[in-house]
Motif scaffolding. Structure first.
Motif, PDB file in Angstrom:
ATOM      1  N   LEU A  83      -6.190   0.404  -7.594  1.00 47.31           N
ATOM      2  CA  LEU A  83      -5.108  -0.537  -7.304  1.00 47.31           C
ATOM      3  C   LEU A  83      -3.937   0.181  -6.635  1.00 47.31           C
ATOM      4  O   LEU A  83      -3.344  -0.333  -5.680  1.00 47.31           O
ATOM      5  CB  LEU A  83      -4.654  -1.205  -8.597  1.00 47.31           C
ATOM      6  CG  LEU A  83      -3.488  -2.192  -8.474  1.00 47.31           C
ATOM      7  CD1 LEU A  83      -3.839  -3.306  -7.506  1.00 47.31           C
ATOM      8  CD2 LEU A  83      -3.121  -2.768  -9.844  1.00 47.31           C
ATOM      9  N   ALA A  84      -3.610   1.375  -7.116  1.00 47.85           N
ATOM     10  CA  ALA A  84      -2.506   2.125  -6.511  1.00 47.85           C
ATOM     11  C   ALA A  84      -2.795   2.441  -5.051  1.00 47.85           C
ATOM     12  O   ALA A  84      -1.914   2.318  -4.187  1.00 47.85           O
ATOM     13  CB  ALA A  84      -2.262   3.404  -7.312  1.00 47.85           C
ATOM     14  N   LYS A  85      -4.024   2.828  -4.763  1.00 46.77           N
ATOM     15  CA  LYS A  85      -4.382   3.172  -3.391  1.00 46.77           C
ATOM     16  C   LYS A  85      -4.343   1.941  -2.490  1.00 46.77           C
ATOM     17  O   LYS A  85      -3.866   2.007  -1.351  1.00 46.77           O
ATOM     18  CB  LYS A  85      -5.784   3.795  -3.378  1.00 46.77           C
ATOM     19  CG  LYS A  85      -6.219   4.308  -2.019  1.00 46.77           C
ATOM     20  CD  LYS A  85      -7.570   5.003  -2.112  1.00 46.77           C
ATOM     21  CE  LYS A  85      -8.011   5.536  -0.756  1.00 46.77           C
ATOM     22  NZ  LYS A  85      -9.337   6.205  -0.845  1.00 46.77           N
ATOM     23  N   GLU A  86      -4.844   0.796  -2.965  1.00 43.14           N
ATOM     24  CA  GLU A  86      -4.846  -0.413  -2.156  1.00 43.14           C
ATOM     25  C   GLU A  86      -3.423  -0.860  -1.828  1.00 43.14           C
ATOM     26  O   GLU A  86      -3.109  -1.196  -0.687  1.00 43.14           O
ATOM     27  CB  GLU A  86      -5.602  -1.526  -2.886  1.00 43.14           C
ATOM     28  CG  GLU A  86      -7.109  -1.322  -2.945  1.00 43.14           C
ATOM     29  CD  GLU A  86      -7.800  -2.466  -3.654  1.00 43.14           C
ATOM     30  OE1 GLU A  86      -7.086  -3.396  -4.103  1.00 43.14           O
ATOM     31  OE2 GLU A  86      -9.045  -2.439  -3.770  1.00 43.14           O
ATOM     32  N   VAL A  87      -2.550  -0.860  -2.829  1.00 41.88           N
ATOM     33  CA  VAL A  87      -1.167  -1.283  -2.591  1.00 41.88           C
ATOM     34  C   VAL A  87      -0.478  -0.338  -1.616  1.00 41.88           C
ATOM     35  O   VAL A  87       0.225  -0.765  -0.691  1.00 41.88           O
ATOM     36  CB  VAL A  87      -0.401  -1.345  -3.933  1.00 41.88           C
ATOM     37  CG1 VAL A  87       1.072  -1.652  -3.691  1.00 41.88           C
ATOM     38  CG2 VAL A  87      -1.005  -2.402  -4.840  1.00 41.88           C
ATOM     39  N   ALA A  88      -0.670   0.964  -1.804  1.00 39.97           N
ATOM     40  CA  ALA A  88      -0.031   1.932  -0.918  1.00 39.97           C
ATOM     41  C   ALA A  88      -0.530   1.785   0.517  1.00 39.97           C
ATOM     42  O   ALA A  88       0.261   1.849   1.471  1.00 39.97           O
ATOM     43  CB  ALA A  88      -0.289   3.348  -1.438  1.00 39.97           C
ATOM     44  N   GLN A  89      -1.825   1.562   0.694  1.00 38.93           N
ATOM     45  CA  GLN A  89      -2.360   1.405   2.042  1.00 38.93           C
ATOM     46  C   GLN A  89      -1.855   0.132   2.707  1.00 38.93           C
ATOM     47  O   GLN A  89      -1.542   0.137   3.907  1.00 38.93           O
ATOM     48  CB  GLN A  89      -3.889   1.408   1.992  1.00 38.93           C
ATOM     49  CG  GLN A  89      -4.498   2.775   1.675  1.00 38.93           C
ATOM     50  CD  GLN A  89      -6.002   2.725   1.572  1.00 38.93           C
ATOM     51  OE1 GLN A  89      -6.602   1.649   1.504  1.00 38.93           O
ATOM     52  NE2 GLN A  89      -6.639   3.896   1.555  1.00 38.93           N
ATOM     53  N   GLN A  90      -1.769  -0.971   1.950  1.00 39.59           N
ATOM     54  CA  GLN A  90      -1.251  -2.205   2.531  1.00 39.59           C
ATOM     55  C   GLN A  90       0.214  -2.056   2.927  1.00 39.59           C
ATOM     56  O   GLN A  90       0.640  -2.498   3.988  1.00 39.59           O
ATOM     57  CB  GLN A  90      -1.414  -3.365   1.548  1.00 39.59           C
ATOM     58  CG  GLN A  90      -2.842  -3.865   1.424  1.00 39.59           C
ATOM     59  CD  GLN A  90      -2.928  -5.171   0.667  1.00 39.59           C
ATOM     60  OE1 GLN A  90      -1.910  -5.752   0.299  1.00 39.59           O
ATOM     61  NE2 GLN A  90      -4.143  -5.640   0.418  1.00 39.59           N
ATOM     62  N   ARG A  91       0.996  -1.396   2.072  1.00 38.05           N
ATOM     63  CA  ARG A  91       2.401  -1.186   2.412  1.00 38.05           C
ATOM     64  C   ARG A  91       2.541  -0.295   3.636  1.00 38.05           C
ATOM     65  O   ARG A  91       3.395  -0.541   4.498  1.00 38.05           O
ATOM     66  CB  ARG A  91       3.128  -0.561   1.226  1.00 38.05           C
ATOM     67  CG  ARG A  91       3.292  -1.506   0.031  1.00 38.05           C
ATOM     68  CD  ARG A  91       3.969  -0.781  -1.116  1.00 38.05           C
ATOM     69  NE  ARG A  91       4.183  -1.677  -2.267  1.00 38.05           N
ATOM     70  CZ  ARG A  91       4.701  -1.284  -3.426  1.00 38.05           C
ATOM     71  NH1 ARG A  91       5.052  -0.004  -3.591  1.00 38.05           N
ATOM     72  NH2 ARG A  91       4.874  -2.144  -4.407  1.00 38.05           N
TER      73      ARG A  91
END
Length: 857
Positions: free
Chosen positions: A616-624
């Motif tokens: 989840l942390a990686k997905e949010v960071a990549q989207q941002r």
């Protein structure tokens, strides 16, 4: 040793070089030219006699009694044998070690007897070799037999399991037979799982049982026995085929899949069409998983479309939609806020009982009004002396334990360029302590700090500092602050005013009482249990530790090992450090700590949230990161269009000064970028084309060279590769340690004011090899001058990992035992740094001078 022994084998046996053995044979009267020629037993005996005579050992001599009684020969042979076949194939290492002991011949034997004895030795050696070969063959045969027994046991176990499964299927068919119509076709009964036309299975090379016999056996109890016999014969043929290790035929495999039997499945009547949510980008592997296909099939479809992509590469939205529709599925655009919504739900799930927390106090005010000195007196440390020029250039975060409880302090810079830092500090805080010098009054940064505090709706506590000075006038300060709508309690207002001295410590306790009273009125509380969340105060890039972020925990407990997302960065907490550099295991609300383990350097002011897993942390960071990149590209495109229109409207066009800004912390980069960009005028535009945290690298120098930009290094230095590029292309590189020096120099150039400017020119660099202790000078650094020369009268800086850690002057410069004024390149010397005893091996001492240069545009 056989009679067909060659010279090469004989040399290996007696451990003698081949050339030496050929020389000995020639001296004995035997001519050999090729090492592969055969040596007979007679020639060996002749050679032995020659050697004994040469060394003075006649067969009939009395010295023969002193020769050894026995000779022991040891031989070792290793051989690999392959046993078994198929999956049970294995390789066995066989090592045979043989030791033979030979006795000395009896006394009185003549030369002929000695020859017979040696022939007997050769014969025994040949027999030993034959026995070794037989032993190896016997071991290999035993290993082969064991492998065959193991393979036979596996086949028998598989056959037993297959027979048990067939028996269970037959019982199930027999139980279901009364419900089946006796007049129905036999194949329909056997294929009762959606395949009424499934043909009976056949095995290639073997005929099916005669139809008459099958009917004869089934005449006693009807079609059930007939169907069971058909099923058993097909399965029996399949079992026998698998037992022999041969693959099933295509028809038999189809029959097992289409399913005659209780474990078959119904073939879909129409292809399954899936709706796939696709974002801006998606990897080929993720797309294949959503399509329930193998990655190779998606890659093959992309190749047919002319897109060369591997399974780990990302493709854009349009390409993903085309390949999805090509494979017969429907594509839909994924919601860009999916990960953010999941993160929001993740955060909202954290609930708990709120408990009292320490207050977060921000010290704000004008430059040189005593903010850091006040905090130093409270913390009993000296921080201001370590700042270049005596002014604070970073946000300092500390927590102290007082008699009135724990209080967390944030010390913000007072310089005009650090407006964003002060605004960020006001947002993070619970109480703002506004420091105003009693002898200086209200200044522009004082007014700005009041505005930040009001915008953040944070209560103010005014600390009137320097009341011990002769020109102090506290009443003047109170009157000027009334003009800014900050009214003291003695004048009927709601703001506490404390008159104190950070130098003598007068009324410091009264200030702490006022802070504690204000905190009690606010009733500060937070959830101390559960996942942590907070704000990044400052961030930097450390050469040894990587990205380092100073964060303030606002909710929950931040522990070592937590996964967190921080702006466009993510990672797992590897270590936590407090402001003293000590490692801690966890941080509770209102406690600032340094975090190690992020994927990159986050921006100051970014929020961080602890999540359960790294996905989840990686997905949010990549989207941002994708959103930020898109917005930046749009903004850059707009700027380029505006530049083109502006140049079309004006005859000459606007001049542009390109800058690359590198600093030691993220807050300084933001402050420099904002301050320098604000200096743009109609005639010249300041364009910061690049920047970041850490030392100046080769990529920064290349960017500056291609865009003809000036590199500004703020408390950082260029590495060797970057210096090489800078020297090759003649890039303008300037080092600074005080922010108003940067702004003043750029402002002079941008405003078109000619005059004399002061530049810092490095004249020498000395590398510290070792550190010695002296009772007179403290720590004395044994150095080697590697560049230029070091002069005693010039100021110096101490660099550690290309970052400035101290700036001062030399206390002593010695060459051997003599004081010298200058030490040149390639010379060793001893350097004593004044008022600094933390020099370590590997540091660099940089000697520089400030020179006046006539500036031209």
């Amino acid at each position: 040793m056989s009679q067909q022994t060659t010279i090469r084998k004989l040399a290996a046996l007696v451990n003698t070089p081949v050339e030496k053995l050929l020389e000995q044979l020639a001296e004995a009267g035997m001519k050999f030219s090729d090492p592969d020629q055969v040596v007979t037993s007679t020639e060996k005996v002749k050679l032995l006699g020659f050697l004994r005579r040469t060394h003075g050992k006649d067969e009939k001599s009395a010295d023969a009694a002193a020769s050894p009684k026995k000779i022991t020969l040891s031989r070792s042979r290793k051989q690999e044998l392959t046993v078994g076949g198929g999956k049970t194939r294995s390789t066995v290492d066989v090592v045979v070690r043989k030791k033979v002991t030979l006795s000395r011949p009896a006394e009185g034997a003549g030369e002929g007897g000695g020859g017979d004895e040696r022939a007997e030795i050769l014969r025994k050696l040949e027999e030993s070799r034959q026995r070794n070969l037989e032993e190896q063959q016997r071991l290999a045969e035993a290993d082969r037999q064991r492998a065959e027994e193991a393979e036979r046991a596996v086949r028998e176990a598989e056959a037993a399991r297959e027979a048990e499964r067939l028996r269970a299927e037959q019982e199930a068919l027999a139980a279901a037979e009364p419900e089946i119509d006796a007049d129905a076709p036999v194949a329909h009964k056997a294929g009762g799982h959606g395949h009424p036309k499934a043909p009976p299975a056949r095995t290639e090379g073997r005929e099916a049982p005669p139809r008459g016999k099958a009917r004869g056996k089934g005449s006693e109890d009807g079609g059930n026995r007939f169907a069971g016999q058909m099923h058993l014969s097909a399965s029996d043929r399949a079992r026998r085929t698998s037992a022999r290790g041969k693959p099933k035929s295509r028809r038999q495999g189809d029959q097992s899949r289409t399913g005659a039997g209780p474990h078959g499945f119904s073939k879909p009547t129409a292809p399954v069409v899936r709706e796939v949510a696709i974002g801006e980008t998606i990897t080929v592997a993720d797309l294949a998983q959503k399509l329930a296909l193998k990655g190779g099939e998606v890659v093959k479809a992309l190749f047919k479309m002319g897109v060369m992509a591997t399974i780990t590469q990302s493709i854009d939205h349009d390409t993903a939609v085309l390949v999805t529709e090509e494979l017969g599925h429907k594509a839909m655009r994924a919601d860009a806020e999916d990960a953010e919504n999941e993160l929001l739900a993740h955060v909202e799930d954290v609930t708990g009982e709120k408990v009292a927390r320490p207050p977060v106090v921000t010290i704000m005010g004008h430059v040189d009004h005593g903010k850091t000195s006040l905090l130093d007196y409270i913390r009993r440390t000296k921080v201001a002396t370590g700042e270049a020029g005596g002014i604070t250039q970073h946000i300092g975060a500390y927590h102290v334990e007082t008699d009135r409880g724990v209080i967390s302090f944030l010390d913000t810079p007072g310089h005009a360029a650090f407006s964003s830092m002060r605004a960020r500090g006001a947002k993070l805080t619970d109480i703002v302590v506004l420091v105003v010098a009693a002898d200086d009054g209200v200044k522009p940064q004082t007014i700005e700090a009041i505005q930040h505090a009001k915008a953040a709706e944070v209560p103010l506590v005014v600390a009137i500092n320097k009341i011990d000075k002769s020109g102090a006038d506290p009443s003047r300060v109170k009157t000027e602050l009334m003009g800014q709508e900050v009214v003291s309690e003695e004048f009927g207002g709601d703001t506490q005013f404390i008159e104190l001295s950070a130098k003598t410590g007068e009324n410091i306790d009264a200030l702490l009482d006022a802070i504690s009273l204000q905190a009690e009125v606010l009733e500060l509380s937070a959830v101390s249990e559960g996942r942590a969340s907070g704000v990044v105060i400052e961030s930097s890039l450390d050469k040894g530790r990587g990205p380092v972020a100073t964060v303030l925990v606002q909710q929950g407990t931040l522990s070592k090992g937590d996964y967190l997302v921080c702006g466009v960065q993510y990672g797992r907490v590897r270590a936590l450090f407090d402001e003293t550099g000590s490692q801690v295991e966890a941080a509770t609300p209102s406690i600032p700590v340094q975090v190690l383990g992020l994927s990159g350097v986050p921006d100051a002011g970014d929020d961080f949230v602890v999540v359960d897993d790294e996905r989840l942390a990686k997905e949010v960071a990549q989207q941002r990161d994708a959103k930020r990149r898109e917005s930046r590209l749009v903004a850059q495109a707009g700027n380029r269009m505006e530049d083109i229109l502006a140049q079309m409207g004006s005859g000459e066009g606007q001049q542009t000064l390109n800058l690359v800004v590198k600093a030691d912390v993220q807050g300084s980069v933001q402050a420099l970028r904002d301050a320098l960009t604000a200096l743009s005028t109609d005639d010249i535009r300041i364009n910061v084309i690049g920047g970041g945290v850490g030392g100046i690298t080769e990529s920064d120098a290349t960017l500056a060279a291609t865009s003809k930009a000036t590199i500004i290094g703020f408390n950082v230095r260029a590495d060797a590769s970057a210096r090489k590029v800078i020297e090759t292309h003649g890039v303008d590189l300037r080092y600074f340690s005080i922010i108003y020096d940067v702004i003043d120099q750029v402002k002079q150039v941008a405003s078109g004011l000619l005059g004399v400017e002061i530049r810092e020119e490095i004249i020498g660099i000395a590398e510290v090899r070792d550190v010695f202790r002296s009772s007179k000078f403290g720590a004395v650094a044994g150095c080697m001058v590697v560049e230029g020369s070091v002069k005693r009268s010039k100021p110096i800086r101490v660099l550690r990992d290309n970052t400035v850690v101290f700036e001062g002057e030399l206390e002593s410069l010695r060459r051997f035992k003599e004081n010298v004024d200058e030490v040149r390149n390639g010379t060793e010397c001893g350097i004593g740094v004044k008022e600094y005893n933390d020099v370590k091996p590997g540091d660099q001492i940089e000697c520089f001078e400030r020179i006046e240069v006539q500036r031209t545009l």
